[in-house]
Write a protein that holds these residues in place. Structure first.
Motif, PDB file in Angstrom:
ATOM      1  N   THR A   1       0.824  -1.207   0.000  1.00  0.00           N
ATOM      2  CA  THR A   1       0.000   0.000   0.000  1.00  0.00           C
ATOM      3  C   THR A   1       0.861   1.260   0.000  1.00  0.00           C
ATOM      4  OG1 THR A   1      -1.652  -1.201   1.278  1.00  0.00           O
ATOM      5  CG2 THR A   1      -1.825   1.190   1.252  1.00  0.00           C
ATOM      6  N   TRP A   2       0.461   2.212  -0.818  1.00  0.00           N
ATOM      7  CA  TRP A   2       1.157   3.499  -0.865  1.00  0.00           C
ATOM      8  C   TRP A   2       0.819   4.301   0.393  1.00  0.00           C
ATOM      9  CZ3 TRP A   2       4.605   5.379  -4.372  1.00  0.00           C
ATOM     10  CH2 TRP A   2       4.765   4.655  -5.548  1.00  0.00           C
ATOM     11  N   PRO A   3       1.802   4.982   1.001  1.00  0.00           N
ATOM     12  CA  PRO A   3       1.497   5.864   2.126  1.00  0.00           C
ATOM     13  C   PRO A   3       0.550   6.976   1.668  1.00  0.00           C
ATOM     14  CG  PRO A   3       3.867   5.482   1.964  1.00  0.00           C
ATOM     15  CD  PRO A   3       3.244   4.914   0.721  1.00  0.00           C
ATOM     16  N   ALA A   4      -0.398   7.324   2.511  1.00  0.00           N
ATOM     17  CA  ALA A   4      -1.396   8.343   2.164  1.00  0.00           C
ATOM     18  C   ALA A   4      -0.735   9.662   1.773  1.00  0.00           C
ATOM     19  CB  ALA A   4      -2.357   8.546   3.330  1.00  0.00           C
ATOM     20  N   ASP A   5       0.330  10.051   2.465  1.00  0.00           N
ATOM     21  CA  ASP A   5       1.016  11.310   2.130  1.00  0.00           C
ATOM     22  C   ASP A   5       1.602  11.274   0.732  1.00  0.00           C
ATOM     23  OD1 ASP A   5       0.372  12.403   4.571  1.00  0.00           O
ATOM     24  OD2 ASP A   5       2.360  12.093   5.458  1.00  0.00           O
ATOM     25  N   ASP A   6       2.209  10.143   0.354  1.00  0.00           N
ATOM     26  CA  ASP A   6       2.750  10.006  -0.999  1.00  0.00           C
ATOM     27  C   ASP A   6       1.641  10.136  -2.035  1.00  0.00           C
ATOM     28  OD1 ASP A   6       5.298   9.618  -0.029  1.00  0.00           O
ATOM     29  OD2 ASP A   6       5.546   7.608  -0.877  1.00  0.00           O
ATOM     30  N   LEU A   7       0.534   9.430  -1.815  1.00  0.00           N
ATOM     31  CA  LEU A   7      -0.570   9.489  -2.783  1.00  0.00           C
ATOM     32  C   LEU A   7      -1.115  10.909  -2.922  1.00  0.00           C
ATOM     33  CD1 LEU A   7      -2.639   6.235  -2.213  1.00  0.00           C
ATOM     34  CD2 LEU A   7      -1.215   6.835  -4.173  1.00  0.00           C
ATOM     35  N   LYS A   8      -1.231  11.626  -1.828  1.00  0.00           N
ATOM     36  CA  LYS A   8      -1.727  13.005  -1.891  1.00  0.00           C
ATOM     37  C   LYS A   8      -0.789  13.883  -2.712  1.00  0.00           C
ATOM     38  CE  LYS A   8      -4.203  12.973   2.471  1.00  0.00           C
ATOM     39  NZ  LYS A   8      -4.199  13.440   3.862  1.00  0.00           N
ATOM     40  N   ARG A   9       0.512  13.750  -2.476  1.00  0.00           N
ATOM     41  CA  ARG A   9       1.487  14.560  -3.228  1.00  0.00           C
ATOM     42  C   ARG A   9       1.536  14.157  -4.695  1.00  0.00           C
ATOM     43  NH1 ARG A   9       6.507  14.380   0.785  1.00  0.00           N
ATOM     44  NH2 ARG A   9       5.580  12.365   1.111  1.00  0.00           N
ATOM     45  N   ILE A  10       1.495  12.861  -4.954  1.00  0.00           N
ATOM     46  CA  ILE A  10       1.515  12.392  -6.337  1.00  0.00           C
ATOM     47  C   ILE A  10       0.254  12.857  -7.060  1.00  0.00           C
ATOM     48  CG2 ILE A  10       1.398  10.322  -7.784  1.00  0.00           C
ATOM     49  CD1 ILE A  10       3.216   8.948  -5.650  1.00  0.00           C
ATOM     50  N   ALA A  11      -0.893  12.765  -6.401  1.00  0.00           N
ATOM     51  CA  ALA A  11      -2.168  13.141  -7.017  1.00  0.00           C
ATOM     52  C   ALA A  11      -2.200  14.603  -7.452  1.00  0.00           C
ATOM     53  CB  ALA A  11      -3.318  12.851  -6.055  1.00  0.00           C
TER      54      ALA A  11
ATOM     55  N   VAL B   1       4.543  10.599 -18.470  1.00  0.00           N
ATOM     56  CA  VAL B   1       3.290   9.941 -18.837  1.00  0.00           C
ATOM     57  C   VAL B   1       2.151  10.463 -17.975  1.00  0.00           C
ATOM     58  CG1 VAL B   1       4.405   7.818 -19.655  1.00  0.00           C
ATOM     59  CG2 VAL B   1       3.720   7.998 -17.271  1.00  0.00           C
ATOM     60  N   GLY B   2       0.949  10.356 -18.529  1.00  0.00           N
ATOM     61  CA  GLY B   2      -0.233  10.638 -17.739  1.00  0.00           C
ATOM     62  C   GLY B   2      -0.473   9.469 -16.800  1.00  0.00           C
ATOM     63  N   PHE B   3      -1.086   9.747 -15.673  1.00  0.00           N
ATOM     64  CA  PHE B   3      -1.357   8.691 -14.697  1.00  0.00           C
ATOM     65  C   PHE B   3      -2.651   9.006 -13.964  1.00  0.00           C
ATOM     66  CE2 PHE B   3       0.344  11.980 -12.109  1.00  0.00           C
ATOM     67  CZ  PHE B   3      -0.225  11.807 -10.857  1.00  0.00           C
ATOM     68  N   VAL B   4      -3.193   7.994 -13.332  1.00  0.00           N
ATOM     69  CA  VAL B   4      -4.348   8.176 -12.468  1.00  0.00           C
ATOM     70  C   VAL B   4      -4.169   7.316 -11.223  1.00  0.00           C
ATOM     71  CG1 VAL B   4      -5.963   8.795 -14.303  1.00  0.00           C
ATOM     72  CG2 VAL B   4      -5.701   6.387 -13.659  1.00  0.00           C
ATOM     73  N   ILE B   5      -4.902   7.687 -10.200  1.00  0.00           N
ATOM     74  CA  ILE B   5      -4.932   6.905  -8.966  1.00  0.00           C
ATOM     75  C   ILE B   5      -6.362   6.411  -8.785  1.00  0.00           C
ATOM     76  CG2 ILE B   5      -4.645   6.958  -6.456  1.00  0.00           C
ATOM     77  CD1 ILE B   5      -2.549   9.205  -6.922  1.00  0.00           C
ATOM     78  N   VAL B   6      -6.509   5.101  -8.657  1.00  0.00           N
ATOM     79  CA  VAL B   6      -7.821   4.483  -8.463  1.00  0.00           C
ATOM     80  C   VAL B   6      -7.717   3.534  -7.269  1.00  0.00           C
ATOM     81  CG1 VAL B   6      -9.571   2.963  -9.460  1.00  0.00           C
ATOM     82  CG2 VAL B   6      -8.424   4.654 -10.912  1.00  0.00           C
ATOM     83  N   ASP B   7      -8.534   3.763  -6.276  1.00  0.00           N
ATOM     84  CA  ASP B   7      -8.554   2.913  -5.080  1.00  0.00           C
ATOM     85  C   ASP B   7      -7.169   2.720  -4.471  1.00  0.00           C
ATOM     86  OD1 ASP B   7     -11.321   2.621  -5.299  1.00  0.00           O
ATOM     87  OD2 ASP B   7     -11.154   0.783  -6.490  1.00  0.00           O
ATOM     88  N   GLY B   8      -6.380   3.785  -4.441  1.00  0.00           N
ATOM     89  CA  GLY B   8      -5.062   3.733  -3.826  1.00  0.00           C
ATOM     90  C   GLY B   8      -3.967   3.132  -4.680  1.00  0.00           C
ATOM     91  N   ASP B   9      -4.281   2.761  -5.922  1.00  0.00           N
ATOM     92  CA  ASP B   9      -3.281   2.221  -6.848  1.00  0.00           C
ATOM     93  C   ASP B   9      -2.982   3.251  -7.932  1.00  0.00           C
ATOM     94  OD1 ASP B   9      -2.938  -0.360  -5.699  1.00  0.00           O
ATOM     95  OD2 ASP B   9      -4.811  -1.006  -6.635  1.00  0.00           O
ATOM     96  N   ILE B  10      -1.727   3.285  -8.374  1.00  0.00           N
ATOM     97  CA  ILE B  10      -1.297   4.202  -9.435  1.00  0.00           C
ATOM     98  C   ILE B  10      -1.252   3.428 -10.749  1.00  0.00           C
ATOM     99  CG2 ILE B  10       0.560   5.688 -10.277  1.00  0.00           C
ATOM    100  CD1 ILE B  10       1.402   6.043  -7.327  1.00  0.00           C
TER     101      ILE B  10
ATOM    102  N   PRO C   1       7.559  -4.443  -1.592  1.00  0.00           N
ATOM    103  CA  PRO C   1       7.530  -4.761  -0.163  1.00  0.00           C
ATOM    104  C   PRO C   1       8.937  -4.677   0.414  1.00  0.00           C
ATOM    105  CG  PRO C   1       6.333  -6.403  -1.432  1.00  0.00           C
ATOM    106  CD  PRO C   1       7.043  -5.522  -2.422  1.00  0.00           C
ATOM    107  N   THR C   2       9.056  -4.116   1.572  1.00  0.00           N
ATOM    108  CA  THR C   2      10.371  -3.989   2.213  1.00  0.00           C
ATOM    109  C   THR C   2      10.621  -5.204   3.095  1.00  0.00           C
ATOM    110  OG1 THR C   2       9.398  -2.736   4.021  1.00  0.00           O
ATOM    111  CG2 THR C   2      10.361  -1.477   2.215  1.00  0.00           C
TER     112      THR C   2
END
Length: 129
Positions: free
Chosen positions: A2-12, A34-43, A126-127
């Protein structure tokens, strides 16, 4: 992973994503915007053509670097996956909404049924501790 919420907000907040898929020798290729979208937490990103070098490298080698705004993820952290199982209707709708100002022709070129197989999902690797 799962992407961290902060990362997704900045990427979005970014309009475009820069991707550098890993080459066969392990080095990063030149970045491609490239163009991108975020859907249900996935890029998700889509290639405009199956013969695109970045697209082929992303799927063949599975790792790379992405940049969006102030978020940078390295080859140790990002993996590229075939988006065959992507929620294509939602991805299409997200592209149409995000890039609506680009015009109908551009939206139709990326959201038509022929483009769906060119979808790539970008995950965090995964780390291991």
């Amino acid at each position: 992973m799962t992407w961290p919420a902060d990362d997704l907000k900045r990427i979005a907040r970014s309009l475009l994503l820069r991707v550098n898929p890993q080459r066969a020798d392990g080095t990063a290729s030149r970045d491609v915007t490239v163009g991108f979208v975020i859907v249900d937490g996935d890029i998700y990103v889509r290639s405009m053509t199956a013969s695109g070098l970045w697209y082929r490298r992303a799927l063949a080698n599975g790792a790379g670097i992405i940049r969006a705004g102030r978020v940078i993820r390295t080859m140790r952290e990002v993996t590229f996956h075939d988006g065959a199982d992507a929620p294509h209707e939602q991805v299409d709708a997200a592209y149409a909404k995000k890039y609506r100002l680009a015009g109908r022709r551009m939206i139709e070129s990326i959201t038509n049924e022929a483009m769906q197989p060119l979808t790539v999902r970008i995950d965090l690797r995964p780390t291991t501790l």
